[in-house]
Scaffold this motif. Structure first.
Motif, PDB file in Angstrom:
ATOM      1  N   ALA A  81      83.013 -54.058  27.238  1.00 54.86           N
ATOM      2  CA  ALA A  81      82.476 -55.314  27.892  1.00 54.86           C
ATOM      3  C   ALA A  81      81.038 -55.462  27.413  1.00 54.86           C
ATOM      4  O   ALA A  81      80.551 -56.661  27.189  1.00 54.86           O
ATOM      5  CB  ALA A  81      82.692 -54.905  29.389  1.00 54.86           C
ATOM      6  N   HIS A  82      80.258 -54.371  27.296  1.00 51.56           N
ATOM      7  CA  HIS A  82      78.813 -54.328  26.889  1.00 51.56           C
ATOM      8  C   HIS A  82      78.943 -54.857  25.379  1.00 51.56           C
ATOM      9  O   HIS A  82      77.959 -55.591  25.145  1.00 51.56           O
ATOM     10  CB  HIS A  82      78.459 -53.124  26.886  1.00 51.56           C
ATOM     11  CG  HIS A  82      76.913 -52.887  26.337  1.00 51.56           C
ATOM     12  ND1 HIS A  82      76.656 -52.062  25.160  1.00 51.56           N
ATOM     13  CD2 HIS A  82      75.948 -53.437  26.599  1.00 51.56           C
ATOM     14  CE1 HIS A  82      75.394 -52.346  24.882  1.00 51.56           C
ATOM     15  NE2 HIS A  82      74.939 -53.301  25.641  1.00 51.56           N
ATOM     16  N   PHE A  83      79.940 -54.495  24.603  1.00 51.37           N
ATOM     17  CA  PHE A  83      79.976 -54.898  23.316  1.00 51.37           C
ATOM     18  C   PHE A  83      80.150 -56.590  23.065  1.00 51.37           C
ATOM     19  O   PHE A  83      79.608 -57.167  22.388  1.00 51.37           O
ATOM     20  CB  PHE A  83      81.084 -54.426  22.307  1.00 51.37           C
ATOM     21  CG  PHE A  83      81.101 -54.753  21.128  1.00 51.37           C
ATOM     22  CD1 PHE A  83      80.077 -54.272  19.862  1.00 51.37           C
ATOM     23  CD2 PHE A  83      82.093 -55.696  20.583  1.00 51.37           C
ATOM     24  CE1 PHE A  83      80.410 -54.503  18.736  1.00 51.37           C
ATOM     25  CE2 PHE A  83      82.105 -56.325  19.261  1.00 51.37           C
ATOM     26  CZ  PHE A  83      81.211 -55.543  18.547  1.00 51.37           C
ATOM     27  N   SER A  84      80.734 -56.890  24.102  1.00 46.34           N
ATOM     28  CA  SER A  84      81.083 -58.455  23.954  1.00 46.34           C
ATOM     29  C   SER A  84      80.018 -59.218  24.838  1.00 46.34           C
ATOM     30  O   SER A  84      79.703 -60.266  24.294  1.00 46.34           O
ATOM     31  CB  SER A  84      82.595 -58.662  25.220  1.00 46.34           C
ATOM     32  OG  SER A  84      83.690 -58.626  24.184  1.00 46.34           O
ATOM     33  N   LEU A  85      79.518 -58.610  25.593  1.00 41.89           N
ATOM     34  CA  LEU A  85      78.057 -59.323  26.045  1.00 41.89           C
ATOM     35  C   LEU A  85      77.075 -59.264  25.209  1.00 41.89           C
ATOM     36  O   LEU A  85      76.363 -60.266  24.745  1.00 41.89           O
ATOM     37  CB  LEU A  85      77.494 -58.687  27.503  1.00 41.89           C
ATOM     38  CG  LEU A  85      78.527 -58.873  28.693  1.00 41.89           C
ATOM     39  CD1 LEU A  85      78.166 -57.725  29.572  1.00 41.89           C
ATOM     40  CD2 LEU A  85      78.658 -60.440  29.082  1.00 41.89           C
ATOM     41  N   ALA A  86      76.845 -58.143  24.348  1.00 39.80           N
ATOM     42  CA  ALA A  86      75.663 -58.246  23.198  1.00 39.80           C
ATOM     43  C   ALA A  86      75.992 -58.986  21.859  1.00 39.80           C
ATOM     44  O   ALA A  86      75.293 -59.280  21.369  1.00 39.80           O
ATOM     45  CB  ALA A  86      75.682 -56.642  22.690  1.00 39.80           C
ATOM     46  N   HIS A  87      77.499 -59.058  21.762  1.00 38.63           N
ATOM     47  CA  HIS A  87      78.035 -59.960  20.741  1.00 38.63           C
ATOM     48  C   HIS A  87      78.827 -61.087  21.015  1.00 38.63           C
ATOM     49  O   HIS A  87      79.978 -61.095  21.008  1.00 38.63           O
ATOM     50  CB  HIS A  87      78.560 -59.267  19.671  1.00 38.63           C
ATOM     51  CG  HIS A  87      78.077 -57.956  19.249  1.00 38.63           C
ATOM     52  ND1 HIS A  87      77.887 -56.927  19.756  1.00 38.63           N
ATOM     53  CD2 HIS A  87      76.788 -58.095  18.063  1.00 38.63           C
ATOM     54  CE1 HIS A  87      76.960 -56.116  19.078  1.00 38.63           C
ATOM     55  NE2 HIS A  87      76.587 -56.667  18.233  1.00 38.63           N
ATOM     56  N   PRO A  88      78.366 -62.350  21.876  1.00 42.27           N
ATOM     57  CA  PRO A  88      78.989 -63.287  22.400  1.00 42.27           C
ATOM     58  C   PRO A  88      79.703 -64.201  21.299  1.00 42.27           C
ATOM     59  O   PRO A  88      79.115 -64.152  20.113  1.00 42.27           O
ATOM     60  CB  PRO A  88      78.269 -63.965  23.459  1.00 42.27           C
ATOM     61  CG  PRO A  88      76.909 -63.903  22.922  1.00 42.27           C
ATOM     62  CD  PRO A  88      76.778 -62.586  22.233  1.00 42.27           C
ATOM     63  N   PRO A  89      80.812 -64.737  21.699  1.00 44.16           N
ATOM     64  CA  PRO A  89      81.157 -65.695  20.664  1.00 44.16           C
ATOM     65  C   PRO A  89      80.419 -67.058  20.311  1.00 44.16           C
ATOM     66  O   PRO A  89      79.600 -67.242  21.617  1.00 44.16           O
ATOM     67  CB  PRO A  89      82.604 -66.291  21.397  1.00 44.16           C
ATOM     68  CG  PRO A  89      82.673 -65.749  22.654  1.00 44.16           C
ATOM     69  CD  PRO A  89      81.595 -64.964  22.849  1.00 44.16           C
ATOM     70  N   ASP A  90      80.433 -67.540  19.334  1.00 50.33           N
ATOM     71  CA  ASP A  90      79.572 -68.668  19.051  1.00 50.33           C
ATOM     72  C   ASP A  90      79.693 -69.999  20.294  1.00 50.33           C
ATOM     73  O   ASP A  90      78.484 -70.259  20.732  1.00 50.33           O
ATOM     74  CB  ASP A  90      79.954 -69.341  17.982  1.00 50.33           C
ATOM     75  CG  ASP A  90      79.463 -68.394  16.615  1.00 50.33           C
ATOM     76  OD1 ASP A  90      78.793 -67.486  16.714  1.00 50.33           O
ATOM     77  OD2 ASP A  90      80.350 -68.583  15.495  1.00 50.33           O
TER      78      ASP A  90
END
Length: 165
Positions: A81-90
């Motif tokens: 989840a942290h990875f997704s928050l740090a690298h959100p989709p465009d």
């Protein structure tokens, strides 16, 4: 083959298949040869494929397998989840959240958790359909206990993230 041994074998096979699938996805996306921090994914993958099923095989180590499986699920959820928050989709929308974040990976991980939970419950409480499951919702080994730990691990992880910045 009895119903007990058949259900046990199927749950163990599902546990291994989900762990192996998640492991192969991680190796493809995050090869630990590129970054030493990805070694954690490799180690937890090996634990999930080999050690956890072995722990689930014996009555004496069943609880250890259950707890290890659960905490790997929690740590994996928090870090993905942290990875997704740090690298959100465009573009932030429902389709991109479903397909361009780590949400599908987290769902696979929780599928592995629930297979382990079902195996644990069947082994501990028996395979009798008439037996009622009891206990306080927030006490071990109930799901509330895992919810409390998920919240606490999230808070500790976030505090560590803030302190490390």
């Amino acid at each position: 083959m009895t119903v007990r041994s058949y259900i046990r074998a199927m749950c163990l096979a599902a546990l291994i298949a989900l762990a192996l699938g998640g492991f192969l996805i991680h190796i493809r996306i995050h090869p630990f040869t590129n970054n030493a921090s990805f070694l954690t994914n490799f180690i937890t993958g090996v634990l999930s494929i080999v050690i956890i099923p072995l722990l689930f095989l014996r009555k004496e180590t069943l609880h250890y397998g259950y707890v290890l499986n659960g905490f790997i699920s929690i740590v994996g959820t928090v870090t993905m989840a942290h990875f997704s928050l740090a690298h959100p989709p465009d573009h932030f929308g429902p389709v991109n959240i479903l397909l361009k974040t780590t949400l599908p990976d987290i769902l696979i991980l929780w599928g592995k958790f629930f297979v382990g939970k079902a195996l644990f419950d069947c082994e501990v409480y028996g395979y009798n359909a008439t037996v009622e499951k009891k206990g306080v919702w927030y006490r071990y080994p109930n799901l509330g206990w895992w919810g409390v730990h998920l919240i606490v691990v999230c808070l500790v992880y976030y505090a560590g993230y803030l302190l490390g910045r």
